[in-house]
Design a protein around this motif. Structure first.
Motif, mmCIF file in Angstrom:
data_model
loop_
_atom_site.group_PDB
_atom_site.id
_atom_site.type_symbol
_atom_site.label_atom_id
_atom_site.label_comp_id
_atom_site.label_asym_id
_atom_site.label_seq_id
_atom_site.Cartn_x
_atom_site.Cartn_y
_atom_site.Cartn_z
ATOM 1 N N LYS A 218 0.868 -1.345 0.054
ATOM 2 C CA LYS A 218 0.080 0.075 0.266
ATOM 3 C C LYS A 218 0.971 1.243 -0.279
ATOM 4 O O LYS A 218 0.517 2.352 -0.646
ATOM 5 C CB LYS A 218 -0.794 -0.038 1.254
ATOM 6 C CG LYS A 218 -2.129 -0.996 1.169
ATOM 7 C CD LYS A 218 -2.831 -1.027 2.341
ATOM 8 C CE LYS A 218 -3.633 0.133 2.540
ATOM 9 N NZ LYS A 218 -4.478 0.030 4.175
ATOM 10 N N THR A 219 1.895 1.254 0.504
ATOM 11 C CA THR A 219 2.961 2.262 0.740
ATOM 12 C C THR A 219 3.470 2.421 -0.719
ATOM 13 O O THR A 219 3.743 4.045 -1.027
ATOM 14 C CB THR A 219 4.108 1.977 1.732
ATOM 15 O OG1 THR A 219 3.647 1.892 2.872
ATOM 16 C CG2 THR A 219 5.006 3.250 1.856
ATOM 17 N N LYS A 220 3.863 1.507 -1.373
ATOM 18 C CA LYS A 220 4.395 1.690 -2.544
ATOM 19 C C LYS A 220 3.154 2.243 -3.600
ATOM 20 O O LYS A 220 3.727 3.042 -4.511
ATOM 21 C CB LYS A 220 4.966 0.382 -3.195
ATOM 22 C CG LYS A 220 6.152 -0.041 -2.676
ATOM 23 C CD LYS A 220 6.601 -1.420 -2.935
ATOM 24 C CE LYS A 220 7.885 -1.837 -2.453
ATOM 25 N NZ LYS A 220 8.227 -3.175 -2.849
ATOM 26 N N LEU A 221 1.928 1.878 -3.494
ATOM 27 C CA LEU A 221 1.101 2.349 -4.212
ATOM 28 C C LEU A 221 0.435 3.878 -3.831
ATOM 29 O O LEU A 221 -0.089 4.437 -4.794
ATOM 30 C CB LEU A 221 -0.553 1.497 -3.803
ATOM 31 C CG LEU A 221 -0.511 0.340 -4.650
ATOM 32 C CD1 LEU A 221 -1.560 -0.598 -4.054
ATOM 33 C CD2 LEU A 221 -0.696 0.523 -6.039
ATOM 34 N N SER A 222 0.942 4.315 -2.825
ATOM 35 C CA SER A 222 0.527 5.712 -2.276
ATOM 36 C C SER A 222 1.233 6.864 -3.126
ATOM 37 O O SER A 222 2.057 6.536 -3.855
ATOM 38 C CB SER A 222 0.811 5.910 -0.841
ATOM 39 O OG SER A 222 2.360 6.086 -0.782
ATOM 40 N N ASP A 223 0.551 7.952 -3.211
ATOM 41 C CA ASP A 223 0.980 9.172 -3.889
ATOM 42 C C ASP A 223 2.146 9.927 -2.980
ATOM 43 O O ASP A 223 2.454 11.112 -3.267
ATOM 44 C CB ASP A 223 -0.267 10.146 -4.180
ATOM 45 C CG ASP A 223 -0.897 9.596 -4.965
ATOM 46 O OD1 ASP A 223 -0.595 8.873 -5.987
ATOM 47 O OD2 ASP A 223 -2.454 9.892 -5.011
ATOM 48 N N LEU B 10 -3.188 3.035 8.772
ATOM 49 C CA LEU B 10 -2.845 3.350 7.631
ATOM 50 C C LEU B 10 -3.776 2.952 6.545
ATOM 51 O O LEU B 10 -3.619 2.162 5.488
ATOM 52 C CB LEU B 10 -1.535 2.643 7.326
ATOM 53 C CG LEU B 10 -0.378 3.288 8.137
ATOM 54 C CD1 LEU B 10 0.933 2.554 7.764
ATOM 55 C CD2 LEU B 10 -0.191 4.930 7.415
ATOM 56 N N THR B 11 -4.856 3.811 6.324
ATOM 57 C CA THR B 11 -5.893 3.457 5.499
ATOM 58 C C THR B 11 -5.586 4.382 4.029
ATOM 59 O O THR B 11 -4.695 5.083 4.383
ATOM 60 C CB THR B 11 -7.312 3.993 6.070
ATOM 61 O OG1 THR B 11 -7.221 5.486 6.111
ATOM 62 C CG2 THR B 11 -7.556 3.056 7.076
ATOM 63 N N ASP B 12 -6.152 4.300 3.193
ATOM 64 C CA ASP B 12 -5.971 4.907 1.959
ATOM 65 C C ASP B 12 -6.270 6.625 2.052
ATOM 66 O O ASP B 12 -5.521 7.226 1.764
ATOM 67 C CB ASP B 12 -7.281 4.482 0.885
ATOM 68 C CG ASP B 12 -6.918 3.107 0.204
ATOM 69 O OD1 ASP B 12 -5.850 2.840 0.363
ATOM 70 O OD2 ASP B 12 -7.729 2.734 -0.304
ATOM 71 N N ALA B 13 -7.084 6.941 3.152
ATOM 72 C CA ALA B 13 -7.408 8.266 3.528
ATOM 73 C C ALA B 13 -6.134 8.679 4.400
ATOM 74 O O ALA B 13 -5.950 10.026 3.869
ATOM 75 C CB ALA B 13 -8.852 8.158 4.293
ATOM 76 N N GLU C 197 -3.545 9.423 1.988
ATOM 77 C CA GLU C 197 -3.965 10.616 1.194
ATOM 78 C C GLU C 197 -3.443 11.988 2.051
ATOM 79 O O GLU C 197 -3.100 12.908 1.638
ATOM 80 C CB GLU C 197 -5.320 10.518 0.780
ATOM 81 C CG GLU C 197 -5.854 11.674 -0.141
ATOM 82 C CD GLU C 197 -6.982 11.601 -0.519
ATOM 83 O OE1 GLU C 197 -7.646 12.899 -1.145
ATOM 84 O OE2 GLU C 197 -7.846 10.644 -0.546
ATOM 85 N N ARG C 198 -3.901 11.662 3.427
ATOM 86 C CA ARG C 198 -3.632 12.855 4.212
ATOM 87 C C ARG C 198 -2.094 13.150 4.374
ATOM 88 O O ARG C 198 -1.642 14.417 4.341
ATOM 89 C CB ARG C 198 -4.404 12.601 5.584
ATOM 90 C CG ARG C 198 -4.037 13.857 6.796
ATOM 91 C CD ARG C 198 -4.648 13.303 8.172
ATOM 92 N NE ARG C 198 -3.518 12.414 8.789
ATOM 93 C CZ ARG C 198 -2.494 12.952 9.203
ATOM 94 N NH1 ARG C 198 -2.306 14.400 9.357
ATOM 95 N NH2 ARG C 198 -1.368 12.339 9.937
ATOM 96 N N GLU D 297 6.099 18.362 8.016
ATOM 97 C CA GLU D 297 5.106 17.798 8.692
ATOM 98 C C GLU D 297 4.826 16.376 8.365
ATOM 99 O O GLU D 297 4.714 15.619 9.334
ATOM 100 C CB GLU D 297 3.752 18.640 8.293
ATOM 101 C CG GLU D 297 3.632 19.989 8.778
ATOM 102 C CD GLU D 297 2.560 20.694 8.351
ATOM 103 O OE1 GLU D 297 1.946 21.602 8.876
ATOM 104 O OE2 GLU D 297 2.140 20.276 7.162
ATOM 105 N N ARG D 298 5.119 15.990 7.382
ATOM 106 C CA ARG D 298 5.038 14.397 6.959
ATOM 107 C C ARG D 298 6.151 13.844 7.605
ATOM 108 O O ARG D 298 6.087 12.484 8.106
ATOM 109 C CB ARG D 298 5.091 14.539 5.259
ATOM 110 C CG ARG D 298 4.932 12.934 4.764
ATOM 111 C CD ARG D 298 4.739 12.860 3.441
ATOM 112 N NE ARG D 298 5.646 13.866 2.367
ATOM 113 C CZ ARG D 298 5.490 14.985 1.921
ATOM 114 N NH1 ARG D 298 4.183 15.369 1.975
ATOM 115 N NH2 ARG D 298 6.288 15.390 1.352
ATOM 116 N N SER D 299 7.197 14.230 7.485
ATOM 117 C CA SER D 299 8.453 13.559 8.162
ATOM 118 C C SER D 299 8.025 13.268 9.783
ATOM 119 O O SER D 299 8.353 12.137 10.276
ATOM 120 C CB SER D 299 9.683 14.313 8.027
ATOM 121 O OG SER D 299 10.807 13.648 8.675
ATOM 122 N N ALA D 300 7.625 14.316 10.295
ATOM 123 C CA ALA D 300 7.426 14.176 11.951
ATOM 124 C C ALA D 300 6.169 13.030 11.971
ATOM 125 O O ALA D 300 6.039 12.536 13.008
ATOM 126 C CB ALA D 300 6.836 15.505 12.133
#
Length: 280
Positions: free
Chosen positions: A128-133, A253-256, A259-260, A268-271
């Motif tokens: 799912k992580t590899k599929l994410s944006d 770790l859902t699709d939502a 996306e968030r 912010e993402r790293s934290a």
């Protein structure tokens, strides 16, 4: 004249290349379509399956696995579809760990399926992580965290197996579990309880010896444990807490959520990722 011939040769070459690429693309799309049709039934199975559905799925999976390698190579999917199929399949096995053992006889009663389930959870999350944006760096960071978590799971499983073997009384007929997650190979030596005397007679020692057990995990780490010596250390980490952490990540770790995370700033993402995998 030479220029005209050169131009004509160039045009013909271009036409041939384009025709070849068109044929290759068309054939690839046909192969994709055939592969989608083959694997489509997998998506009909989800959640906790009934015994009948587990049997049906197992028969379907076995039929796919029996396809000759030369034929199987023709059945490919685009990368994202492969990952989507992997995420669904691993989630299915997480919810139905019995699927791993179907077709190989009944599951031994002493088999602990819980670490297998958590392993499937981690594999599903990696797909799912590899599929994410998420940006490439963030995906790599998350996958590294997940792979580290799987190494902890293997170590925990090996230590739990050793602990279980240690607790078998020396004079008991009980055997160590036949199947344990994360163990690639295991052997036992020096556990003979018969002593041969010089006169040819045998002697049974008062204190039975269990010998040494040698294990190798799936990462190649070797363990040598003298079962007649007291344990030097306790388990590295508490099993229930490790399982709870993996379950929490799988639920969170859902699709939502992916996306968030992709919408956050780099800092912010790293934290947020560090917080996800924090042991607190």
């Amino acid at each position: 004249m030479n220029k005209k011939r050169f131009l004509l040769f160039g045009i013909l070459s271009f036409v041939v290349v384009c025709a070849g690429l068109f044929y290759w693309h068309t054939q690839r799309q046909k192969n994709y379509a055939k592969t989608r049709a083959v694997f489509a039934p997998i998506y009909e199975y989800s959640g906790r399956l009934t015994p009948e559905d587990r049997k049906s799925y197992s028969e379907f999976a076995s039929s796919v696995m029996e396809v000759e390698l030369s034929v199987a190579k023709k059945y490919t999917l685009p990368k994202r579809e492969q990952l989507r199929l992997e995420a669904h399949s691993m989630t299915l096995h997480r919810n139905n760990p019995e699927l791993l053992f179907m077709g190989h006889g009944p599951l031994p009663a002493d088999t602990d399926v819980k670490p297998f389930q958590r392993n499937y959870s981690i594999l599903a999350l990696i797909a799912k992580t590899k599929l994410s944006d998420l940006p490439t760096s963030s995906r790599s960071k998350m996958i590294q965290h997940l792979e580290t978590l799987n190494k902890r799971l293997v170590k925990n499983s090996v230590e739990a197996y050793i602990d279980k073997v240690r607790n078998i009384p020396p004079d008991s007929s009980q055997k160590p579990p036949k199947i344990a997650f994360g163990i690639e190979s295991h052997s036992r030596s020096g556990n003979s309880n018969i002593i041969f005397q010089e006169d040819g007679s045998v002697k049974i020692p008062e204190k039975l010896k269990r010998g040494v057990i040698n294990l190798t995990d799936i990462y190649g780490n070797a363990y040598e444990v003298d079962l007649d010596e007291p344990a030097e250390t306790a388990m590295t980490e508490e099993t229930d807490k490790l399982y709870a952490k993996i379950d929490q990540l799988f639920d969170q770790l859902t699709d939502a959520e992916f996306e968030r995370l992709s919408g956050l700033s780099k800092a912010e993402r790293s934290a947020a990722i560090d917080a996800l995998f924090s042991s607190k």
